[in-house]
Write an enzyme that holds these catalytic residues in place. Structure first.
Site, PDB file in Angstrom:
ATOM      1  N   ASP A 115       2.883   5.403  -2.699  1.00 18.35           N
ATOM      2  CA  ASP A 115       3.383   6.289  -1.709  1.00 18.35           C
ATOM      3  C   ASP A 115       4.132   7.819  -1.752  1.00 18.35           C
ATOM      4  O   ASP A 115       3.897   9.632  -1.510  1.00 18.35           O
ATOM      5  CB  ASP A 115       2.970   6.150  -0.078  1.00 18.35           C
ATOM      6  CG  ASP A 115       3.529   7.261   0.360  1.00 18.35           C
ATOM      7  OD1 ASP A 115       4.172   8.278   0.914  1.00 18.35           O
ATOM      8  OD2 ASP A 115       2.026   6.831   2.068  1.00 18.35           O
ATOM      9  N   LEU A 149       0.895   8.572   3.728  1.00 18.65           N
ATOM     10  CA  LEU A 149      -0.146   8.209   3.042  1.00 18.65           C
ATOM     11  C   LEU A 149      -1.020   6.435   2.885  1.00 18.65           C
ATOM     12  O   LEU A 149      -1.703   6.643   3.006  1.00 18.65           O
ATOM     13  CB  LEU A 149      -0.081   8.842   1.914  1.00 18.65           C
ATOM     14  CG  LEU A 149       0.468  10.264   1.831  1.00 18.65           C
ATOM     15  CD1 LEU A 149       0.460  10.820  -0.006  1.00 18.65           C
ATOM     16  CD2 LEU A 149      -0.366  11.104   2.597  1.00 18.65           C
ATOM     17  N   ASP A 150       0.275   5.753   2.603  1.00 18.15           N
ATOM     18  CA  ASP A 150      -0.510   4.651   2.693  1.00 18.15           C
ATOM     19  C   ASP A 150      -0.870   3.889   3.514  1.00 18.15           C
ATOM     20  O   ASP A 150      -1.992   3.103   3.153  1.00 18.15           O
ATOM     21  CB  ASP A 150       1.382   3.851   1.887  1.00 18.15           C
ATOM     22  CG  ASP A 150       1.383   3.425   0.660  1.00 18.15           C
ATOM     23  OD1 ASP A 150       0.245   2.997  -0.009  1.00 18.15           O
ATOM     24  OD2 ASP A 150       2.499   3.167   0.665  1.00 18.15           O
ATOM     25  N   HIS A 151      -0.261   3.987   4.697  1.00 25.28           N
ATOM     26  CA  HIS A 151      -1.035   3.190   5.584  1.00 25.28           C
ATOM     27  C   HIS A 151      -2.272   3.948   6.249  1.00 25.28           C
ATOM     28  O   HIS A 151      -2.941   3.308   6.319  1.00 25.28           O
ATOM     29  CB  HIS A 151       0.488   3.318   7.074  1.00 25.28           C
ATOM     30  CG  HIS A 151       1.597   2.614   7.340  1.00 25.28           C
ATOM     31  ND1 HIS A 151       1.096   1.373   7.687  1.00 25.28           N
ATOM     32  CD2 HIS A 151       2.993   2.923   6.281  1.00 25.28           C
ATOM     33  CE1 HIS A 151       2.687   1.180   7.514  1.00 25.28           C
ATOM     34  NE2 HIS A 151       3.324   1.632   7.247  1.00 25.28           N
TER      35      HIS A 151
END
Length: 447
Positions: A318, A348-350
């Site tokens: 991310d 962005l990850d989540h």
């Protein structure tokens, strides 16, 4: 904001061929940024929740409806920061991870949370393992040269760029979901939870992929995480991402390990993997291999960069994708800062994790209605492109965590404090049946 989120969720459902689901959006946003992070967060959680409600209806549950509270969503998007082990917060970054000024006036971010990535940085820069030494080496090179050298050495790095170069790269849909083969209709029996009885293989690590499988577990799926003793992890992060899962070790370099995974995949419903493109294919678990093994399997790939783009095989996280796609540069300019300014969370990850769960559940809906094997894909860079498309806002104030949304459980790891899973599917709150397991403690079998 609620109407924008509702429209985004309706669009996501339509894109993958799932009928609309009523969505209620409440609460106040709490992720301040010039980017519309709250919309991204709400829409990704809303899409996964709506798909779960739709699947539950398809298997005899109540009429599909979904609701999200934006304050709760915001807390979920910083779950690893609010997570505590025996009262202590996680130490999420290794000493050498971070942003470094470069010789051309630019910046580069180095990801050194894994020892082999740290060692690659030191090899590439011919420097000692101290932050001052690494900073001095970066200060002698252009940002892109540092990035390229570290990547060539097997490491992970991202040079700060504006959004313009990335905007010109080819790209696909935010969530790709395609039917990849024929197979029987697989209706799921009536159940008390949307994903009850669904078997999920989790071949992911760090944040995005584990969020996807953690979300499936919260809606009732049986999740078996496949790790290996030789594969590095971020210890505390494994715990925060480990709720609702059992954990086993398989060495896929060995014939025995591959045979065990084939046996599991043959009777699984979903397989989510976060390996770089081609890695699993080389071990005999490519898309066609899995389809032949189980013609009713739903597979989802979670990657850093978009599969259609020139960086498809590049290592990424991310924090690096925020640098390379221009997010950190635009945040820097907006704030008038002299260094990169990231999002207020690993957004962005989540978001990519919830979109991965959405793809998996949508594949199950289609499998129950028309059969076949289904393949989905999501990427951090695709999510970054989506976030960029949502426009800009003047950042508001952040929100303090709501203690009522934090629970605690006593485990062999100590007392774990964690954020409860967000979203409500047809009136049912998601929940995890299992506390994080001891890594590798389970047998590679379904229960």
């Amino acid at each position: 904001m609620g109407s924008v989120i509702e429209e985004s969720v309706a669009g996501l459902l339509g894109d993958v061929g799932i009928a609309a689901v009523p969505l209620e959006v409440t609460g106040k946003a709490g992720l301040p940024s010039v980017f519309r992070v709250d919309v991204m967060a709400g829409a990704s959680v809303g899409a996964a929740t709506a798909a779960a409600a739709r699947l539950w209806q398809a298997r005899g549950g109540p009429a599909a409806r979904a609701s999200i509270d934006l304050g709760h969503v915001g807390m979920a998007f910083v779950s690893e920061r609010l997570f505590k082990v025996a009262g202590s917060e996680l130490d999420l970054w290794a000493d050498l991870s971070g942003d470094y000024a470069t010789g051309d006036g630019g910046w580069v971010r180095l990801h050194c949370n894994f020892d082999h990535h740290r060692d690659a940085v030191l090899r590439a820069l011919l420097t000692a393992p101290t932050r001052d030494s690494v900073a001095a080496a970066c200060g002698l090179m252009p940002a892109v040269a540092v990035e390229e050298a570290v990547l060539a050495a097997g490491g992970a790095a991202g040079a700060l760029r504006t959004r313009s170069p990335w905007a010109g790269f080819p790209h696909g849909p935010l969530v790709r979901l395609t039917r990849t083969g024929e197979g029987p209709v697989v209706p799921l029996a009536p159940a008390a939870r949307p994903l009850e009885g669904v078997r999920v293989l989790d071949l992911t690590r760090v944040i995005a992929g584990p969020v996807a499988t953690r979300t499936l577990a919260a809606h009732g799926a049986q999740v078996l995480r496949i790790g290996a003793a030789h594969v590095p992890e971020v210890p505390g992060l494994v715990l925060d991402m480990g709720f609702g899962k059992r954990s086993c070790h398989l060495d896929l370099r060995s014939a025995e390990g591959r045979a065990a995974l084939r046996e599991l995949a043959a009777t699984a419903d979903v397989l989510i993997q976060g390996y770089r493109p081609g890695a699993l294919s080389g071990l005999g678990f490519g898309r066609d291999d899995l389809k032949a093994l189980n013609p009713s399997l739903v597979t989802v790939d979670v990657s850093a960069y978009e599969p259609e783009g020139p960086w498809a095989g590049r290592r990424g996280f991310d924090s690096l994708v925020q640098m390379t796609t221009g997010i950190a540069e635009e945040g820097m300019r907006f704030a008038g800062s002299d260094r990169p300014v990231p999002l207020p969370c690993q957004g962005l990850d989540h978001a990519t994790g919830y979109l991965g769960a959405f793809a998996a559940i949508s594949g199950l809906v289609h499998r129950a209605e028309s059969g076949g094997s289904w393949h989905g894909s999501v990427s951090l860079a695709g999510t970054a492109r989506w976030l960029d498309s949502l426009g800009r806002v003047t950042p508001g104030a952040g929100q303090d965590p709501d203690d009522d949304l934090i629970a605690a459980v006593n485990t062999p790891h100590g007392v774990l404090s964690f954020v409860l899973p967000p979203g409500t599917a047809s009136g049912l709150l998601p929940s995890w049946d299992l506390a994080p397991a001891i890594d590798g403690s389970a047998l590679p079998v379904w229960i």
